[in-house]
Design a protein around this motif. Structure first.
Motif, PDB file in Angstrom:
ATOM      1  N   SER A  60       0.837  -1.211   0.000  1.00  0.00           N
ATOM      2  CA  SER A  60       0.000   0.000   0.000  1.00  0.00           C
ATOM      3  C   SER A  60       0.866   1.253   0.000  1.00  0.00           C
ATOM      4  CB  SER A  60      -0.914   0.023   1.225  1.00  0.00           C
ATOM      5  OG  SER A  60      -1.879  -0.990   1.137  1.00  0.00           O
ATOM      6  N   ASP A 180      -5.543  -0.890  -4.977  1.00  0.00           N
ATOM      7  CA  ASP A 180      -4.966  -1.442  -3.746  1.00  0.00           C
ATOM      8  C   ASP A 180      -5.974  -2.383  -3.078  1.00  0.00           C
ATOM      9  OD1 ASP A 180      -3.484  -2.060  -1.557  1.00  0.00           O
ATOM     10  OD2 ASP A 180      -3.409  -0.042  -0.720  1.00  0.00           O
ATOM     11  N   GLU A 181      -5.805  -3.664  -3.321  1.00  0.00           N
ATOM     12  CA  GLU A 181      -6.711  -4.699  -2.798  1.00  0.00           C
ATOM     13  C   GLU A 181      -8.184  -4.330  -2.998  1.00  0.00           C
ATOM     14  OE1 GLU A 181      -5.649  -7.037   0.439  1.00  0.00           O
ATOM     15  OE2 GLU A 181      -3.672  -6.160   0.720  1.00  0.00           O
TER      16      GLU A 181
HETATM   17 MG    MG Z   1      -2.062  -2.821   1.987  1.00  0.00          MG
END
Ligand code: MG
Ligand code: ADP
Length: 259
Positions: A60, A180-181
């Motif tokens: 991240s 991000d995810e």
């Molecule tokens: Mg992360």
């Protein structure tokens, strides 16, 4: 055996595209924690890079640094050859060029879906309202939520909200999209509706950096998998190669836990 040089090998964007996002010896600390360690990464126009690795490995932070939501201590990050601006209008334009989709949707909760998508183009790009709205409706249709345009985000399912978030980022006409995810916070039955939109985007040639542990997405859409651990890029490979034949013990250990 290296078969990558045979004449009939498919050419990947990595071989044909110009560099779009470049990180050169990027370092970042959070206090004593060396969260990004000498990161070298080049993402070419049209390339889809999947970043995987254990929780806390810096994925991240890497995404956030590319969008300058985090500063770096040293090294250089360029987008289309231009170092990241520090502030002001230039930074707003950088953020428009580098679309970001977060795990937690991050829609403006007090604005309609349509307003969520039109706000950026109107404020940052100066697009007139009517034009912004017709472009937004086309994007909402592309991600399959046009019938939700006049609702508030909380009235939508998680999968619908995340597709709106993708439309909102696309409305800025980004050069690259960071994810991000994007499916980690979704109920399982909604994961595919978001991944399908991302696969379509990849096939249309969007440059993408995607943090995800969705192996199906990586195999379908990624040109390259980057494996991070402890703030370092430990290994890079094409998806099939990485998932079947990871070179490092760290990667094999990680894969044994998620596959
Ligand atoms: Mg992360
Ligand atoms: P990942 O996304 O791979 O799980 P992160 O980039 O979120 O990893 O975090 C990497 C490490 O940096 C973790 O140990 C996390 O606790 C730490 N970290 C992240 N953001 C901050 C912050 N703002 N301040 C201090 N430590 C942070």
């Amino acid at each position: 055996m290296d078969t990558a040089t045979t004449d009939d090998a498919p050419t990947s964007p990595r071989e044909t595209g110009e560099p779009l996002v470049e990180l050169r010896t990027v370092n970042k600390h959070f206090g004593a924690l060396h969260v990004l360690q000498n990161i070298e990464l080049t993402v070419h126009h049209g390339e889809v890079v999947v970043v995987i690795g254990p929780s806390g490995s810096g994925k991240s932070t890497l995404c956030r640094a590319i969008n300058r939501l985090e500063t770096i201590d040293d090294g250089e990050i360029t987008v289309d050859g231009i170092p990241l601006p520090e502030e002001g209008k230039a930074l707003a334009h950088l953020r428009a060029d580098v679309g970001m989709v977060f795990q937690s949707f991050n829609l403006f909760s007090h604005k309609t879906v349509l307003d969520n998508v039109t706000l950026g183009p109107r404020k940052v790009r100066g697009v007139p309202k009517a034009q912004a709205e017709s472009e937004a409706m086309a994007l909402l249709e592309r991600v399959g939520v046009e019938s939700q345009a006049h609702k508030m985000p909380a009235q939508l399912s998680g999968g619908q909200q995340q597709r709106v978030a993708i439309a909102r980022a696309l409305a800025m006409r980004p050069k690259v999209m960071l994810f991000d995810e994007p499916t980690s916070a979704l109920d399982p039955e909604m994961v595919n509706e978001v991944l399908d939109v991302m696969v379509a985007l990849a096939r249309e040639g969007m440059t993408m950096i995607v943090v995800t542990h969705e192996m199906g997405f990586a195999r379908k859409a990624a040109d390259r998998v980057v494996f991070m651990a402890d703030g370092q890029i430990v290994e890079e490979a094409e998806p099939d190669e990485f998932f079947t034949n990871a070179r490092t013990e760290r990667a094999r250990d990680f894969l044994s836990k998620i596959l």
